[in-house]
Design a protein around this motif. Structure first.
Motif, PDB file in Angstrom:
ATOM      1  N   GLU A 228       0.826  -1.206   0.000  1.00 18.39           N
ATOM      2  CA  GLU A 228       0.000   0.000   0.000  1.00 18.39           C
ATOM      3  C   GLU A 228       0.863   1.260   0.000  1.00 18.39           C
ATOM      4  O   GLU A 228       0.541   2.244  -0.678  1.00 18.39           O
ATOM      5  N   GLU A 229       1.970   1.237   0.744  1.00 22.98           N
ATOM      6  CA  GLU A 229       2.864   2.397   0.760  1.00 22.98           C
ATOM      7  C   GLU A 229       3.501   2.614  -0.608  1.00 22.98           C
ATOM      8  O   GLU A 229       3.634   3.751  -1.074  1.00 22.98           O
ATOM      9  N   LEU A 230       3.926   1.522  -1.263  1.00 22.74           N
ATOM     10  CA  LEU A 230       4.530   1.653  -2.592  1.00 22.74           C
ATOM     11  C   LEU A 230       3.527   2.195  -3.601  1.00 22.74           C
ATOM     12  O   LEU A 230       3.880   3.021  -4.459  1.00 22.74           O
ATOM     13  N   LEU A 231       2.292   1.723  -3.518  1.00 26.56           N
ATOM     14  CA  LEU A 231       1.269   2.247  -4.427  1.00 26.56           C
ATOM     15  C   LEU A 231       1.045   3.738  -4.184  1.00 26.56           C
ATOM     16  O   LEU A 231       0.910   4.515  -5.136  1.00 26.56           O
ATOM     17  N   ALA A 232       1.017   4.138  -2.899  1.00 24.81           N
ATOM     18  CA  ALA A 232       0.840   5.554  -2.600  1.00 24.81           C
ATOM     19  C   ALA A 232       2.029   6.382  -3.083  1.00 24.81           C
ATOM     20  O   ALA A 232       1.854   7.469  -3.652  1.00 24.81           O
ATOM     21  N   GLN A 233       3.267   5.867  -2.884  1.00 27.26           N
ATOM     22  CA  GLN A 233       4.448   6.581  -3.368  1.00 27.26           C
ATOM     23  C   GLN A 233       4.463   6.673  -4.888  1.00 27.26           C
ATOM     24  O   GLN A 233       4.848   7.703  -5.457  1.00 27.26           O
ATOM     25  N   ASP A 234       4.068   5.581  -5.554  1.00 28.08           N
ATOM     26  CA  ASP A 234       4.026   5.610  -7.018  1.00 28.08           C
ATOM     27  C   ASP A 234       3.037   6.659  -7.507  1.00 28.08           C
ATOM     28  O   ASP A 234       3.328   7.405  -8.457  1.00 28.08           O
ATOM     29  N   ALA A 235       1.878   6.717  -6.846  1.00 27.17           N
ATOM     30  CA  ALA A 235       0.898   7.730  -7.242  1.00 27.17           C
ATOM     31  C   ALA A 235       1.434   9.135  -6.998  1.00 27.17           C
ATOM     32  O   ALA A 235       1.244  10.038  -7.831  1.00 27.17           O
ATOM     33  N   GLU A 236       2.125   9.331  -5.868  1.00 27.44           N
ATOM     34  CA  GLU A 236       2.692  10.651  -5.592  1.00 27.44           C
ATOM     35  C   GLU A 236       3.778  11.015  -6.602  1.00 27.44           C
ATOM     36  O   GLU A 236       3.861  12.161  -7.059  1.00 27.44           O
ATOM     37  N   LEU A 237       4.638  10.057  -6.959  1.00 27.14           N
ATOM     38  CA  LEU A 237       5.693  10.331  -7.944  1.00 27.14           C
ATOM     39  C   LEU A 237       5.112  10.655  -9.306  1.00 27.14           C
ATOM     40  O   LEU A 237       5.607  11.541 -10.025  1.00 27.14           O
ATOM     41  N   ARG A 238       4.081   9.906  -9.687  1.00 30.22           N
ATOM     42  CA  ARG A 238       3.448  10.211 -10.974  1.00 30.22           C
ATOM     43  C   ARG A 238       2.863  11.618 -10.976  1.00 30.22           C
ATOM     44  O   ARG A 238       3.027  12.364 -11.950  1.00 30.22           O
ATOM     45  N   ALA A 239       2.180  11.967  -9.892  1.00 28.53           N
ATOM     46  CA  ALA A 239       1.612  13.310  -9.824  1.00 28.53           C
ATOM     47  C   ALA A 239       2.702  14.374  -9.810  1.00 28.53           C
ATOM     48  O   ALA A 239       2.586  15.421 -10.465  1.00 28.53           O
TER      49      ALA A 239
END
Length: 697
Positions: A482-493
């Protein structure tokens, strides 16, 4: 040094004293009936409320005393204590009056008349008043709301009117058929008071129904039993009063209606006691369980010892064997005591805590169900539910420890706000010597686990340890995913914002150059051609125009410098962050003060680029004279810009904040505002440095 004895609580002593008075009055009634020659199982005994009301009084007195023992200030307990004691005195007085005035007991007539008067004072009206108050106050000892105060006044005032009417009747006027030659005022007051008490009792039933509809959870289960008993009491009271009014001279079915009314009265303390036993009302289940153990074991020791002495003495015979028969009986009773104690303990737990599964059957069923669990929360619910089934406790909680993360806990049943949790037993769950979780049992106040239960709990923990370990790993993996998914979403944004900001920045620079630089120089080629033709004809005018063109060119260069202030200068790559900032400070109107810890160190291209962009953005947020502090902290570059803020908004609300934040966070850094005082503020960036190298000239 001898410690002082704890103070004696007179309230508990008074409660048990009142219970003793109730028991004495209840015992006195059948004794007086027998002394008067009245069979105990006859219509006359039933008319005097024996044995149903007598049993109800004893049960209510014991329940009230135990409530006061646990909660000395609880109103429900005191209502039971005083209500049953007064009613027991009234029944004993009624039986004594009948024995003296009807069956000619060898006592003075005045004793019977006074007893009859006392039985009227603490008779039916007294008992029904306290029952009505009980129904209005259960289970917490408070009225449902302030709107029920008139009903409270109606009950208490009705009984007070009955007492006033009885005070107008002298005891000497009482005969076997009742008082004679009474004043109409006394009769009217007694009738009005009895009607008020009856109406208040019916309203008490209604109040209980209203409270039942508003309740939920365990309180609703408690009130259901008491509500059913109250409804039965109200219905039987209506039937009893209706029959008495319709058949003033007596009816053939009168004994049946009176018996039903007595049973309705009995149902109230019985239902309250059942709510105590089954749903732990007032938290006195521990006292009840201990009472069951002591009563059964005491009866076994007494009866068993006497029976064995008589039996062995009869078989052996003779005076010489009397001592040996007593010793042998003592040994046999002692040998049978310990096995019986275990069985009685299980019986008491069954009475108090309800059905409890066989412990090791629960352990075996738990082992079979482990393979079917799908997630850590399902596993924890299974552990908690199996623990409650095996140990017969109020509830259980199972917790998985996730390395470096929060714990995952599940309880069964779901805990409520009013549930006490001050008596818990917890055992760690270990796998290969490492703690992976724990299992906690919520016990009743004062209860403790036996050695066998503790061994069973340890077996539960050992059996569940591998599953707890797997659940901890699964939970850690799920949280990390879940943390990796959240970080990936933040990096994409952040990447989208950086790309958008770069495009917008280029367009803004190009537009500014076109309007402020190119527009001022675009007429120069035509003007230079024209001046080339007139340089000989009018040298003075040509010189003046050239001076104007020189001034316009200087202004365009300054405008270009202002536009490209935020663009990374080549000096940053050649000589580093400090050189670029000093050059910008010399050209900027902000005139910042720059302080550096190591002026000859380089921090890497990415770190210095992000730091330069951060400083240029931050200087625009502060008034002239801001301070820039640069230092290295644990292989990181710390840049702090402080001063007096320009404008009313904070730095996080200014344009460009998100772009600067994304640029710093893209290389693993962070930016945060710092409030210094009311007049100044600061914003700080900590950026990971790529390397430490000496700057080159």
């Amino acid at each position: 040094m001898r410690t002082a004895d704890p103070p004696v609580d007179w309230r508990r002593l008074l409660a048990w004293l009142l219970a003793g008075v109730t028991v004495l009055g209840s015992v006195a009634q059948p004794v007086l009936l027998v002394a008067s020659g009245v069979p105990l199982l006859s219509r006359e005994a039933n008319d005097q409320a024996f044995p149903v009301i007598t049993v109800a009084l004893v049960i209510g007195a014991v329940v009230g005393a135990m409530i006061v023992q646990r909660h000395p200030g609880h109103r429900i307990g005191w209502l039971f204590c005083f209500g049953q004691a007064g009613a027991a005195i009234g029944l004993a007085g009624q039986t004594l009056a009948g024995g003296v005035m009807v069956h000619r007991l060898p006592l003075p007539l005045q004793v019977g008349q006074v007893a009859a008067w006392v039985s009227k004072v603490v008779g039916a009206s007294y008992a029904l008043t306290l029952v009505g108050l009980l129904l209005m106050l259960v289970p917490d000892g408070r009225l449902p709301s302030r709107r029920w105060r008139p009903v409270f006044v109606l009950l208490v005032g009705g009984y007070a009117v009955v007492v006033v009417g009885l005070l107008l009747i002298p005891p000497s006027s009482f005969t076997p058929s009742g008082p004679v030659d009474t004043s109409p005022t006394a009769n009217l007051l007694e009738l009005i008071g009895q009607l008020a008490v009856t109406a208040g009792l019916v309203c008490g039933v209604i109040a209980l129904v209203v409270r039942l509809r508003r309740s939920a959870g365990e309180e609703r289960q408690q009130l259901r039993w008491i509500g059913v008993a109250a409804l039965a009491l109200a219905l039987t009271l209506i039937l009893y009063v209706t029959d008495n009014v319709a058949h003033a001279g007596g009816s053939t079915m009168g004994w049946l209606f009176s018996l039903l009314f007595y049973l309705g009265y009995l149902s109230v303390p019985v239902a309250t006691g059942f709510a105590v036993l089954r749903y732990r009302l007032y938290d006195i289940d521990l006292i009840i369980g201990s009472a069951v153990r002591l009563a059964v074991l005491g009866a076994f020791v007494t009866v068993g010892y006497v029976a064995l002495v008589v039996a062995i003495g009869g078989l052996i015979g003779g005076v010489w064997f009397t001592t040996w028969s007593s010793v042998l009986s003592y040994v046999l009773v002692a040998l049978a005591f310990q096995p019986l104690r275990r069985h009685i303990g299980r019986l008491a737990d069954r009475v108090v805590y309800g059905r409890r599964a066989a412990p090791y059957d629960s352990l075996a069923a738990f082992g079979r169900q482990l393979a079917a669990t799908l997630s850590e929360r399902e596993l924890l619910l299974l552990v908690a539910r199996s623990s409650v089934s095996a140990f017969g406790v109020r509830g259980a909680c199972a917790t998985v420890l996730v390395a470096g993360r929060d714990e995952v806990t599940e309880c069964w049943p779901s805990p409520s706000g009013g549930e006490p949790a001050d008596n818990t037993v917890s055992v760690p769950v270990r796998h290969d010597g490492e703690a992976v979780g724990r299992i906690g049992l919520m016990l009743a106040p004062g209860r403790s686990l036996s050695r066998a239960d503790r061994r069973l709990l340890a077996n539960f923990a050992d059996r569940a340890a591998p599953a707890f370990r797997n659940a901890a790993l699964a939970a850690a993996l799920r949280i990390r995913a879940e943390e990796l998914l959240a970080q990936d979403a933040e990096l994409r944004a952040a990447r989208r914002r950086l790309v958008t900001a770069a495009v917008i920045e280029r367009e803004q620079v190009a537009a500014a150059i076109r309007t402020k630089v190119v527009a001022a120089l675009e007429e120069f080629p035509v003007a230079l051609v024209r001046l080339h033709g007139q340089v000989v004809a009018d040298p003075a005018a040509t010189g003046a125009e050239l001076a104007q063109m020189h001034a316009a060119t200087a202004q365009a260069i300054e405008a270009l410098r202002a536009i490209t202030t935020g663009v990374l200068p080549p000096l940053l790559a050649r000589h580093g962050l400090l050189a670029a900032l000093h050059t910008h400070a010399g050209r900027s109107a902000h005139r910042p003060v720059i302080m550096a810890e190591n002026s000859d160190h380089r921090y890497g291209t990415s770190a210095e680029t992000a730091a330069y962009a951060f400083c240029i953005w931050a200087l625009d947020r502060f008034e002239p004279g801001a301070r820039i502090a640069i230092c290295s902290v644990e292989s990181s570059l710390r840049v702090t810009v402080s001063g007096r803020e320009s404008g009313g908004s904070g730095v996080t609300d200014t344009p460009g904040w998100q772009q600067v934040l994304d640029r710093v966070e893209a290389i693993g850094g962070r930016v945060r505002p710092v409030a210094l005082d009311d007049s100044s503020a600061a914003v700080e960036a900590i950026i990971p440095a790529e390397q430490f190298a000496t700057a080159t000239d």
